[in-house]
Structure formats: structure tokens, C-alpha cells
Design a protein around this motif. Structure first.
Motif, PDB file in Angstrom:
ATOM      1  N   MET A 480     -43.611 -25.926  35.558  1.00 25.16           N
ATOM      2  CA  MET A 480     -44.056 -25.391  34.508  1.00 25.16           C
ATOM      3  C   MET A 480     -44.203 -26.234  33.090  1.00 25.16           C
ATOM      4  O   MET A 480     -43.700 -27.453  33.138  1.00 25.16           O
ATOM      5  N   LYS A 481     -45.112 -25.848  32.371  1.00 24.63           N
ATOM      6  CA  LYS A 481     -45.575 -26.771  31.146  1.00 24.63           C
ATOM      7  C   LYS A 481     -46.074 -25.938  30.079  1.00 24.63           C
ATOM      8  O   LYS A 481     -46.380 -24.959  30.381  1.00 24.63           O
ATOM      9  N   LEU A 482     -46.323 -26.465  28.816  1.00 20.35           N
ATOM     10  CA  LEU A 482     -46.800 -25.821  27.871  1.00 20.35           C
ATOM     11  C   LEU A 482     -48.452 -25.954  27.794  1.00 20.35           C
ATOM     12  O   LEU A 482     -48.856 -26.392  28.785  1.00 20.35           O
ATOM     13  N   MET A 483     -49.121 -24.733  27.377  1.00 17.05           N
ATOM     14  CA  MET A 483     -50.436 -24.664  27.409  1.00 17.05           C
ATOM     15  C   MET A 483     -51.303 -25.844  27.184  1.00 17.05           C
ATOM     16  O   MET A 483     -50.657 -26.789  26.276  1.00 17.05           O
ATOM     17  N   ASP A 484     -52.401 -25.993  27.482  1.00 17.02           N
ATOM     18  CA  ASP A 484     -53.059 -27.245  27.370  1.00 17.02           C
ATOM     19  C   ASP A 484     -53.329 -27.420  25.692  1.00 17.02           C
ATOM     20  O   ASP A 484     -53.585 -26.340  24.951  1.00 17.02           O
ATOM     21  N   HIS A 486     -51.023 -28.398  23.775  1.00 16.96           N
ATOM     22  CA  HIS A 486     -49.520 -28.355  23.199  1.00 16.96           C
ATOM     23  C   HIS A 486     -48.667 -29.558  23.328  1.00 16.96           C
ATOM     24  O   HIS A 486     -48.660 -29.789  24.837  1.00 16.96           O
ATOM     25  N   THR A 487     -48.154 -30.279  22.772  1.00 15.56           N
ATOM     26  CA  THR A 487     -47.281 -31.491  23.040  1.00 15.56           C
ATOM     27  C   THR A 487     -46.046 -31.364  22.783  1.00 15.56           C
ATOM     28  O   THR A 487     -45.099 -31.850  22.907  1.00 15.56           O
ATOM     29  N   GLN A 488     -45.823 -30.265  21.681  1.00 17.61           N
ATOM     30  CA  GLN A 488     -44.263 -29.963  21.323  1.00 17.61           C
ATOM     31  C   GLN A 488     -43.858 -28.357  21.546  1.00 17.61           C
ATOM     32  O   GLN A 488     -44.603 -27.824  21.527  1.00 17.61           O
ATOM     33  N   ARG A 489     -42.472 -28.268  21.633  1.00 14.05           N
ATOM     34  CA  ARG A 489     -41.951 -27.030  21.890  1.00 14.05           C
ATOM     35  C   ARG A 489     -42.395 -26.081  20.763  1.00 14.05           C
ATOM     36  O   ARG A 489     -42.739 -26.372  19.593  1.00 14.05           O
ATOM     37  N   TYR A 490     -42.841 -24.979  21.251  1.00 12.59           N
ATOM     38  CA  TYR A 490     -43.132 -23.687  20.300  1.00 12.59           C
ATOM     39  C   TYR A 490     -42.130 -23.577  19.360  1.00 12.59           C
ATOM     40  O   TYR A 490     -40.896 -23.453  19.752  1.00 12.59           O
ATOM     41  N   LYS A 505     -46.458 -16.485  22.774  1.00 13.33           N
ATOM     42  CA  LYS A 505     -46.887 -17.716  23.514  1.00 13.33           C
ATOM     43  C   LYS A 505     -46.708 -17.672  25.221  1.00 13.33           C
ATOM     44  O   LYS A 505     -46.152 -16.890  25.737  1.00 13.33           O
ATOM     45  N   GLU A 506     -47.648 -18.371  25.581  1.00  8.52           N
ATOM     46  CA  GLU A 506     -47.895 -18.656  27.055  1.00  8.52           C
ATOM     47  C   GLU A 506     -47.397 -20.046  27.499  1.00  8.52           C
ATOM     48  O   GLU A 506     -47.444 -20.973  26.880  1.00  8.52           O
ATOM     49  N   LEU A 507     -46.989 -19.786  28.847  1.00  2.00           N
ATOM     50  CA  LEU A 507     -46.667 -21.006  29.551  1.00  2.00           C
ATOM     51  C   LEU A 507     -47.616 -21.188  30.782  1.00  2.00           C
ATOM     52  O   LEU A 507     -47.801 -20.232  31.358  1.00  2.00           O
ATOM     53  N   LEU A 508     -47.444 -22.407  31.232  1.00  5.76           N
ATOM     54  CA  LEU A 508     -48.295 -22.687  32.463  1.00  5.76           C
ATOM     55  C   LEU A 508     -47.508 -22.600  33.680  1.00  5.76           C
ATOM     56  O   LEU A 508     -46.577 -23.513  33.786  1.00  5.76           O
TER      57      LEU A 508
END
Length: 515
Positions: A480-484, A486-490, A505-508
Motif C-alpha cells: 500500500m502507499k499514499l495516492m500519487d 502525496h509524500t506525507q501522512r494525511y 482519503k484514499e490509499l493505493l
């Protein structure tokens, strides 16, 4: 007629005396009040640079975390007060007095009274104060977990199969929404049985009751306290909650009524049945069917709301710090291999790094900024001589404590192995109790996730097991990773006392090959 005139003349003659007597009584009363004084007057107030309590209340609505942090930093080991959205005066007691506070009797400080106050039970109709529920959780649910854990794990896996998309390639998923449904089904399996827990009717009732309840609570929070008795019941959020209660009652009441007619040998093994079997004079006698239905909704609220928030927070951290996922995945695989690939109690206890990751998540991003909320019914005195008056709410500044550099090294840094290292060091030094206190499920005066004292969350063992199973299954099946972009935690959304992971918010997610 003559008698009436005589009576009026007599009253008129004595009127000056009566008025002077009444005036004297009023003066004596006012003098007593003034001499007695305001019991809160000598307590310092957070944000004392603002001109009024209403200004402080408005700040609390949007920046409560800063209010607690500022007060804690300024007064530290002193009692102070804050102005909140819910009740004008809340007294903040330093954490060092926790052991004194937890020993006070319930008729002096009340956990249920605080819930009624903070959740606006008068308007939201939340069932509070039933002794049967904590008794059933402690005497039936928790001891049954050794037997139920494999079943819970199967329900987690089945819920994932139902709810998660294929994710053959990177796929956006609103994980908070999916977790609401997964947690509702998994919790429902234990609360109300397998035939009902997967039905859309039950899932919809359990999830949306929770959501509508929190919306109603926030709506009442924003209303000025003196207006609530007149206007709170007219709020659209309260009306919607009442409709939801009526729908849920109509769905659950027949189930309760059916259970009451079942022969003992056909009784299911779940919490609803334990509640039916556990009714006695000791716990308030036999409850009405409607009350039992409402109690089931209350249990669902407590389980679904807090468990989903905690697990969503963990997922946001897993996506923001992907370098830790492989370590956790290896641990889960190794521990399961040692336990016949079954989520036994021993297996869950063996996932120590996962346990630490969850606990650190809740230290950094708790569900609320205060802990140990109690309503004071009788005055009491702390060991330093400070008198806490009646008719106030007391709290401990839990989040400010968790971010105190005198308590935790580099407190603003997310260190997933913080509590793992503390436990390992304690074991090496033979400090078994300290090691045990730093588990996620433990009641710890430094991290008040589950409260403290005899009213610490009785369902925390079930919740902790469920959270671990959900996370462990996920990291075994997905990257899993953040959406494209985004580099920091929501960041979490903050409103008044509450801090919640952003549900939009969504995650990949991408399915991995299982070795």
C-alpha cells in the motif's frame, strides 16, 4: 366583603415589614454566596489572554489540541481549567494524580456521567449506565477470546474477500469506508451472530447509527449550551438520528424477541445471547426488548467507531512509512508459522512489533486529546490540598502528556518500534510488569488510549485482537502507499475534543504474490 377589606388593610399595614424581611433574606443569601465564593475563581484558565469565556469556547472548537497543550505547558503540575464546547468549565488535573483519581468512588466522580455529558445523551438518547454490558464483556467476551479468535480471523478474511477490490494493479481504495463495513461485520459476528452480521440491513444499521450519532453530537456541541434545552431537539442531525434509531429498533427488536423464545439448547454463542442470559436483579432486572435493542446499538457504536478510527490511523501510517511494512510482514509470517498459521491468542501476543506500531500510532494520533473524563458529583481534595468542586468535568491532558519530552524521547517523531524497544529493555532488566504495561492493550498512565482505573475500556482485548487481525491480513495480502502526489501522512481532522482520520482519503493497494 367587610372581612376582605379588613384583611387588605391589615396586609397593607404590614407590607413594609414584609418587604423589609424579604429584603433581609435576599441580602443574607447574597452574602452567603459572596462569602462562599466561586470555587473555580482561584483556578487558572487556559488561554487567559483572551477577553471572555465565549472567545475561549470558540478557540476550543477548532484548536482544542493547542488549548490542552498550551495549558499543560504553562501549568504542568498544577490544576487548571479550560472552556470547552460541551460544558463551560472543565478542570484539567495533572497526570501525577491519576492513582488518586482512580480510587475515588463512583458517587464522587462518575465515568457514566461524563459520557452522558460529552455525548449529549439527553438529546442523542445514547444508552448509558447499564451495568450489564461491562459485566458481560468482562465475564463472557474476554474469557471467550481464546476460543473465538480463529472464528474472528475467518470473519476478517471473509469480510476482506467481500469488500476489497481485486487490486491486481495499484488501485485506489477509501480504506476508512471499507473498514467501517469490515469492522461492522467482524464485530457483528461476535455481537449478534453470523446469520445477521453479514446482512446489509444489520451492516447499514450499525454503521449509519454510529455516523449519525457522531454528527448529532457535533451539532449539539456547536450550539451554545443555554440554547440546547430549547433548540437541540430541532437540529436536523438530531432528527436524522431519531429516524435512524427508529429504523434500527424496528430491525433489532424482532431479533431480541425471537431470541427470548429460543430453547436453551438452541441458544447462539454470541454477546446478544449472553446479555439475555445475564439479566438479573443485580444488573437492573429484566430489560425491555426495546432497551436491549438500544444497548446493542450502543455496543456497535463503541466497537465500530473507535476500532475503525484506530485501524484507519494505522493504515495511513503504513502508507506514509512503507519502509516498515516488510519488517511487520516478516514478523506476522514467522509468528503464524509457529502457530499452525492460525490467529491464536499466542500468535497475536507474539506480534510484538505490530503491537508497538499500533500503540505508537495511538500515541501520536489519538481519538481525543483528553483522557480519564469524569463528572464530579461530590467535592474531593487532592493530596496537594487542592479542592475539586462538584458539578464540573475533570480530565487528564492525555495528548499533551504523550507529547511531553520529559516523558517520551523525541515525542513528535513517529517511532514505530518505540514500545517494542521499551518492552525488550524491560525484559532484559527483569522488569516484567513494565514490559506488560507497554503493550497496546495495556492500561498505562502515560498513554491513555483505553482509559485508566476500574472503568478502563472493558472491550479493549477484543478490539486489540480485531485490529491486529485486520492489519496482519492486509499486509500479508497487499502493498500500500499514499495516492500519487502525496509524500506525507494525511493529517487528521480535529473538531473540539476529537481527532479523526480524514474519511475522504484514499490509499493505493496492490495485491502481492503469496509465497
Amino acid at each position: 366583603m367587610a372581612q376582605t377589606e379588613t384583611l387588605l388593610q391589615t396586609l397593607a399595614a404590614k407590607l413594609p415589614l414584609l418587604l423589609s424581611t424579604a429584603g433581609l433574606l435576599v441580602a443574607v443569601f447574597l452574602a452567603q454566596v459572596l462569602l462562599k465564593g466561586n470555587p473555580l475563581a482561584n483556578l487558572p484558565v487556559a488561554l487567559d489572554d483572551l477577553p471572555s469565556d465565549e472567545k475561549r469556547r470558540q478557540v476550543f472548537l477548532t484548536r482544542a489540541k493547542d488549548v490542552y497543550a498550551t495549558g499543560y505547558k504553562k501549568f504542568k503540575d498544577r490544576v487548571f481549567r479550560i472552556i470547552t464546547s460541551n460544558k463551560y468549565h472543565v478542570i484539567i488535573v495533572p497526570p501525577k494524580y491519576l492513582n488518586e483519581l482512580k480510587s475515588l468512588p463512583d458517587d464522587t466522580v462518575s465515568f457514566d456521567g461524563a459520557i452522558e455529558q460529552t455525548m449529549h445523551a439527553k438529546y442523542t438518547k445514547l444508552e448509558v449506565g447499564h451495568k450489564l454490558i461491562p459485566h458481560i464483556v468482562k465475564s463472557n467476551l474476554t474469557p471467550s477470546l481464546v476460543r473465538l479468535n480463529p472464528t474472528i480471523a475467518e470473519e476478517v478474511q471473509e469480510s476482506f474477500r467481500r469488500e476489497m477490490p481485486e487490486c491486481d494493479d495499484w488501485t485506489p481504495v477509501n480504506i476508512n469506508y471499507k473498514l467501517l463495513r469490515i469492522v461492522a461485520m467482524v464485530s457483528g459476528r461476535v455481537f449478534i451472530g453470523p446469520e445477521l452480521s453479514r446482512s446489509e440491513e444489520y451492516v447499514d444499521a450499525a454503521i449509519n447509527y454510529t455516523i449519525d450519532l457522531m454528527h448529532a453530537r457535533r451539532a449539539v456541541d456547536t450550539m451554545r449550551p443555554w440554547l440546547r434545552p430549547f433548540l437541540a431537539n430541532r437540529l436536523p442531525e438530531i432528527k436524522k438520528l431519531n429516524e435512524r434509531l427508529a429504523q434500527a429498533d424496528a430491525f433489532i427488536k424482532p431479533i431480541v424477541a425471537h431470541r427470548k423464545k429460543l430453547p436453551k439448547e438452541q441458544a447462539p454463542d454470541d454477546m446478544l445471547q449472553w446479555m439475555l442470559d445475564g439479566q438479573s436483579e443485580k444488573f437492573g432486572g429484566e430489560y425491555k426488548t426495546e432497551t436491549l435493542a438500544r444497548m446493542q446499538l450502543g455496543i456497535s457504536f463503541a466497537a465500530i467507531h473507535t476500532t475503525t478510527m484506530t485501524t484507519t490511523n494505522v493504515f495511513y501510517n503504513l502508507a506514509a512509512y512503507p519502509q516498515y511494512v516488510s519488517v511487520l510482514r516478516d514478523e506476522v509470517r514467522d509468528v503464524l508459522a509457529q502457530n499452525n498459521n492460525t490467529f491464536t491468542s499466542a500468535a497475536l501476543q507474539g506480534m510484538k512489533r505490530l503491537d508497538s506500531f499500533i500503540k505508537e500510532t495511538m500515541r501520536i494520533d489519538p481519538a481525543g486529546f483528553a483522557g480519564f473524563q469524569r463528572r464530579v458529583y461530590k467535592p474531593f481534595t487532592l493530596s496537594n490540598g487542592q479542592v475539586i468542586p462538584a458539578d464540573v468535568i475533570i480530565e487528564v491532558p492525555a495528548h499533551a502528556l504523550a507529547k511531553d519530552p520529559d516523558v517520551f524521547e523525541n515525542p513528535d517523531q513517529f517511532n514505530p518500534w518505540r514500545f517494542y524497544d521499551i518492552r525488550q529493555k524491560a525484559r532484559e532488566q527483569g522488569a516484567v510488569e513494565e514490559a506488560a504495561q507497554n503493550q497496546f492493550v495495556s492500561v498505562n498512565p502515560l498513554v491513555l488510549t483505553f482509559g485508566y482505573g476500574r472503568h478502563a475500556c472493558p472491550g479493549r482485548f477484543f478490539a486489540a485482537n480485531e485490529i491486529k487481525m485486520i492489519i496482519a491480513n492486509t499486509i500479508l495480502m497487499y502493498d500500500m502507499k499514499l495516492m500519487d502526489g502525496h509524500t506525507q501522512r494525511y493529517p487528521n481532522l480535529e473538531f473540539g475534543l476529537s481527532s479523526v482520520p480524514d474519511p475522504t482519503k484514499e490509499l493505493l493497494f496492490k495485491r502481492i504474490e503469496i509465497a
